[in-house]
Design a protein around this motif. Structure first.
Motif, PDB file in Angstrom:
ATOM      1  N   GLN A  44       0.715  -1.211   0.134  1.00 27.97           N
ATOM      2  CA  GLN A  44      -0.018  -0.104   0.108  1.00 27.97           C
ATOM      3  C   GLN A  44       0.874   1.099  -0.007  1.00 27.97           C
ATOM      4  N   GLU A  47      -0.690   8.208  -1.234  1.00 26.60           N
ATOM      5  CA  GLU A  47      -0.349   9.644  -1.904  1.00 26.60           C
ATOM      6  C   GLU A  47      -0.233  10.769  -0.899  1.00 26.60           C
ATOM      7  N   TRP A  55      -2.917   3.600  -2.907  1.00 25.85           N
ATOM      8  CA  TRP A  55      -2.602   2.870  -4.073  1.00 25.85           C
ATOM      9  C   TRP A  55      -2.290   1.532  -3.622  1.00 25.85           C
ATOM     10  N   GLN A  56      -2.843   0.280  -4.292  1.00 26.22           N
ATOM     11  CA  GLN A  56      -2.617  -0.985  -4.088  1.00 26.22           C
ATOM     12  C   GLN A  56      -1.635  -1.531  -4.993  1.00 26.22           C
ATOM     13  N   LEU A  57      -0.457  -1.690  -4.805  1.00 31.40           N
ATOM     14  CA  LEU A  57       0.438  -1.806  -5.847  1.00 31.40           C
ATOM     15  C   LEU A  57       1.015  -3.342  -5.708  1.00 31.40           C
TER      16      LEU A  57
END
Length: 148
Positions: A44, A47, A55-57
């Motif tokens: 995670q 930002e 954001w879920q990367l």
């Protein structure tokens, strides 16, 4: 006719069993298969200045160990033969797990890459209990070769 039913070819059934092959060596049929799967680890990232969104990367793929179990049977000798090779060194190989219907027709097959036998568990014998003697084998792997 009332009370009569028939199985169709699309019926999933409840008596599915599994055939295991490691590096081409047939280790026979197994009653259960547990843990076959993979998951994507997610990091995670928050930002700055955007408090309503994270954001879920995706980061890496993790494959869970698979365990197959069955009652002791003549094919247990094949597993014992495989176990005798372990002191010479552990090597990564390939494996195929096939789900079979009761009539031995193939439902689906998974090919596993970079397979390592990580655990074999033999039966526990207790004369005070009347249970089936079972064995299980646990495999670690690093990806799928094919699914079909």
């Amino acid at each position: 006719m009332a009370g009569r039913w028939t199985l169709t070819s699309t019926d999933p059934g409840t008596s599915v069993h599994f055939r295991l092959r490691i590096d081409g060596m047939d280790l026979g049929d197994w009653n259960s298969c547990d843990g076959l799967g993979c998951e994507i680890e997610v990091e995670q990232h928050q930002e700055g200045g955007n408090n309503g969104f994270v954001w879920q990367l995706p980061s890496r793929v993790r494959y869970t160990n698979v365990t197959l179990s069955r009652p002791l049977m003549p094919d247990t000798a094949k597993v014992a033969q495989l176990l005798t090779t372990l002191p010479q060194g552990v090597t990564r190989g390939t494996a195929q797990i096939a789900a079979l219907r009761p009539d031995r027709a193939l439902l689906v097959q998974w090919g596993l890459n970079d397979v390592v036998l990580v655990r074999w568990t033999g039966p526990s014998f207790d004369p005070t209990r009347s249970e089936v003697a079972t064995e299980s084998i646990e495999l670690a792997y690093h990806g799928f070769l094919e699914v079909g």
